[in-house]
Each structure stands twice: as structure tokens, then as C-alpha cells.
Design an enzyme around this catalytic site. Structure first.
Site, mmCIF file in Angstrom:
data_model
loop_
_atom_site.group_PDB
_atom_site.id
_atom_site.type_symbol
_atom_site.label_atom_id
_atom_site.label_comp_id
_atom_site.label_asym_id
_atom_site.label_seq_id
_atom_site.Cartn_x
_atom_site.Cartn_y
_atom_site.Cartn_z
ATOM 1 N N GLU A 33 0.818 -1.206 0.000
ATOM 2 C CA GLU A 33 0.000 0.000 0.000
ATOM 3 C C GLU A 33 0.855 1.261 0.000
ATOM 4 O O GLU A 33 0.525 2.253 -0.664
ATOM 5 C CB GLU A 33 -0.954 0.001 1.193
ATOM 6 C CG GLU A 33 -2.088 -1.001 1.094
ATOM 7 C CD GLU A 33 -3.034 -0.726 -0.067
ATOM 8 O OE1 GLU A 33 -3.055 0.425 -0.570
ATOM 9 O OE2 GLU A 33 -3.734 -1.658 -0.489
ATOM 10 N N ASP A 93 -9.541 4.444 -2.922
ATOM 11 C CA ASP A 93 -8.386 4.887 -3.691
ATOM 12 C C ASP A 93 -8.891 5.478 -5.002
ATOM 13 O O ASP A 93 -10.098 5.680 -5.198
ATOM 14 C CB ASP A 93 -7.393 3.745 -3.904
ATOM 15 C CG ASP A 93 -7.874 2.709 -4.910
ATOM 16 O OD1 ASP A 93 -9.075 2.721 -5.291
ATOM 17 O OD2 ASP A 93 -7.050 1.880 -5.343
ATOM 18 N N TYR A 126 -6.652 6.662 3.944
ATOM 19 C CA TYR A 126 -6.838 5.580 2.973
ATOM 20 C C TYR A 126 -6.023 4.351 3.357
ATOM 21 O O TYR A 126 -6.538 3.227 3.398
ATOM 22 C CB TYR A 126 -6.447 6.018 1.552
ATOM 23 C CG TYR A 126 -6.186 4.811 0.692
ATOM 24 C CD1 TYR A 126 -7.243 4.031 0.226
ATOM 25 C CD2 TYR A 126 -4.881 4.371 0.435
ATOM 26 C CE1 TYR A 126 -7.020 2.874 -0.504
ATOM 27 C CE2 TYR A 126 -4.649 3.221 -0.290
ATOM 28 C CZ TYR A 126 -5.723 2.476 -0.756
ATOM 29 O OH TYR A 126 -5.497 1.311 -1.458
#
Length: 352
Positions: free
Chosen positions: A45, A146, A128
Site C-alpha cells: 500500500e 483509492d 486511505y
């Protein structure tokens, strides 16, 4: 045209069924039935922020080979990590990666916390990323949004508020369709849908499992969503980078720990930055061979054009530089801008 309640309730089951059949195989994604590795989820990520899957895939494998666990990364030399990150851009991510690994090792026994609130307190982890880790790695219900998910949801609900002001409405809509169970798979399913079917241009609506409940499709123009505000022109900066060579080695400097390219190696320059041009003053007095506007590179908020100044017969000493073998320059971990400059410098050397 809002999605009706019945259609909204069908989104998660349809998407999960599609994901189970068509999920992408990615190196950081656990196979069905396998145990999820939170370290791999977190690392991927961070790497995927502002970077494509194609660019991240080989680099992710290299990172795991060098630092297979969070504890290994916590013990890594920061210069080695920054060098390994070279070319991925947004270098503050790498610095935060090391800081986060060390903090988690010290305060959480080497195990990432399993909830959004605690994750958001860690270096480099925003809303996020915290939601993605909580949902994908730990099975928590979290609302993950996203760029791909933002696009899919904006089209599903025909949200026409321009970005960035429309993000609040998009997140609320994503919250409305996120299921209590399999939230991680649901998020990854939306990501896959946005990457392969609900693409930026020419969405393949006839292949989409959510077509029947999509307000954008019903309106006849899904590609108009999300609506984006007009981009402002990025400012242009100029500066100079210097190649100083002696005995088959070139002078490199280590940049300050904070700011652009913080902690990374680069060629000496004339002090240019995002907010100002360089002063054109070289670090030494020499007979310079100069190539004007030889390298152009784009950052998020500005462009830089570099003059390149070459000195290949330097014999004195210099403070605060590392003399790096020219034949191993690719091992120095230069940021992309200076890697471009290195290529052009070598062409200048050969022509000199």
C-alpha cells in the site's frame, strides 16, 4: 440519478461474486484461503501510493527479498532502503516506511495494529492506507477509497460534484455499499473493477457486474464521472547539477534528511528547490563544460529544467562529498531526476 435501495443492496454480492472469479493475481495479495501477511499489505500500500502496479511489482519482490519481515526492515540501514527505493519517487514514503517499521517494532512488538485509529497514528499512514490495511490485512469493516474506487463509486452514484470537493460525497457513497463482512475483498474487487473494466477512458460497461445498478451507465455517459476541476499550470524551475570527476570517481552528496530527495545521494547542485530557481553558483571553481536545459523532469507541483556542468579533471579534495566509482554509479540509488542527469553526463564525457 441516485442508485435505488434495491440496487444498492445488490452491489456487494455481485461484486464479490465477480471478484471470486476474476481477481487479479498480485504478489502482495493472499491466495484464497491463505493467511494474509499484514507486512506485505502495508508495504504494498505504501509503494502503490502515486505509483502504478506495473512499476511496483518487481520492486516489491526485491524489497521482500532484502527485508522479508517488518523486523528486518526496522533494522535496515536507511541509506540502503533509500537506494532501493530509487526510481519509485515520492521519497518521503521510504523515510516513513523505515520510521514506521522501527516504531511498530518498539511499541507494538513488531506487529502492525489491527484497527484504523491506531494505524493512522503511524508514520506515513493516512486515512486511505489505514482503512486498506484494516480491511485487507485484518478483516475489519473499513471504507477504502483509492483512485480506482473513487472512479467506480462516482459512476455508480453519478456524483457530479467536482473533485476534490466531491470526495466527501464519494466516501459517503462508498460507506453505504461497503459490507460488514469481506470488506477487504470488496475493496480489492472495486480496485480490480476500476483497473480492468471501469477504466478512466472507454469503460467496458457491457462486462461490468454492476452495470444494472449504475446511475452513470443509466445516464448514458459514465466516463464523465468523476468530474474533475481544471488543472492549474505547474510552475517551471531551473537549476544546475554538477559532475565533478577525479580518478574514475564522481562526487556525490547526501541530501538533508528532510525535503526533496531527503537522505538520498545526488550530484551537487546550485540550491534549486520547488519554490525557487538555483543561484547558478558552482561548488568549486573549475573549467566547466555546460549543457543548457539538458534534463527536464516533472514533480507533483512543479517542473525542473537542469543545466548540466561537467568537470572531468578535478584533482583537489572536497568536503562533505562521497567519491563514487563511475562504473558502479547505478548502485548509488540516485533519484530518477539525477539518474537522467547521469545518463546525459556520461554522454557529455564521451563527447569531451
Amino acid at each position: 440519478m441516485p442508485v435505488d435501495i434495491k440496487g444498492r443492496e445488490m452491489i456487494a454480492p455481485r461484486l464479490l461474486a465477480h471478484y471470486d472469479r476474476h481477481r487479479r493475481t498480485l504478489p502482495w495479495r493472499a491466495h484464497p484461503g491463505a493467511t494474509v501477511d499484514p507486512y506485505a499489505v502495508w508495504l504494498s500500500e505504501i509503494m502503490l501510493q502515486q505509483t502504478t502496479v506495473a512499476a511496483v511489482t518487481p520492486r516489491f519482490a526485491r524489497f521482500l527479498t532484502r527485508w522479508p519481515t517488518l523486523a528486518d526492515l526496522a533494522q535496515a540501514d536507511e541509506a540502503d532502503v533509500m537506494a532501493e527505493w530509487a526510481g519509485l519517487g515520492y521519497y518521503s514514503r521510504a523515510r516513513n516506511l523505515i520510521a514506521c517499521a522501527r516504531l511498530v517494532t518498539e511499541q507494538y512488538g513488531g506487529m502492525l495494529p489491527d484497527n484504523e485509529a491506531a494505524l493512522r497514528k503511524l508514520p506515513g499512514i493516512g486515512d486511505y492506507t489505514a482503512a486498506a490495511i484494516a480491511a485487507i490485512a485484518f478483516g475489519q469493516r473499513a471504507v477504502v477509497v483509492d483512485a480506482n474506487i473513487e472512479r467506480v463509486v462516482a459512476r455508480l452514484f453519478a456524483i457530479d460534484a467536482p473533485l476534490p470537493s466531491g470526495k466527501k460525497a464519494i466516501r459517503a457513497a462508498a460507506d453505504a455499499i461497503t459490507p460488514d463482512s469481506r470488506a477487504g475483498d470488496f475493496a480489492q474487487g472495486l480496485m480490480d473493477l476500476g483497473a480492468s473494466i471501469c477504466t478512466v477512458r472507454d469503460p467496458q460497461c457491457m462486462l461490468c457486474p454492476l452495470r444494472d445498478g449504475c446511475a452513470g451507465f443509466a445516464a448514458g455517459n459514465p466516463a464523465r464521472y468523476p468530474v474533475k476541476a481544471a488543472k492549474k499550470a505547474k510552475p517551471e524551475r531551473c537549476g544546475t547539477a554538477y559532475w565533478i570527476e577525479r580518478d574514475g570517481q564522481v562526487a556525490l552528496v547526501t541530501r538533508p534528511p528532510h525535503g526533496l530527495f531527503g537522505g538520498m545521494r545526488s550530484f551537487p547542485d546550485d540550491g534549486w528547490r520547488a519554490g525557487a530557481d538555483g543561484d547558478g553558483v558552482p561548488p568549486i571553481v573549475a573549467d566547466w563544460q555546460v549543457a543548457r536545459r539538458a534534463v527536464r523532469h516533472g514533480f507533483t507541483h512543479f517542473w525542473i529544467e537542469l543545466d548540466l556542468a561537467l568537470c572531468i579533471e578535478f584533482s583537489a579534495d572536497m568536503e562533505e562529498v562521497t567519491w563514487w566509482p563511475i562504473d558502479r554509479l547505478e548502485d548509488a540509488g540516485l533519484p530518477t531526476l539525477f539518474a537522467k542527469a547521469a545518463t546525459r553526463f556520461k554522454e557529455m564525457r564521451h563527447a569531451a
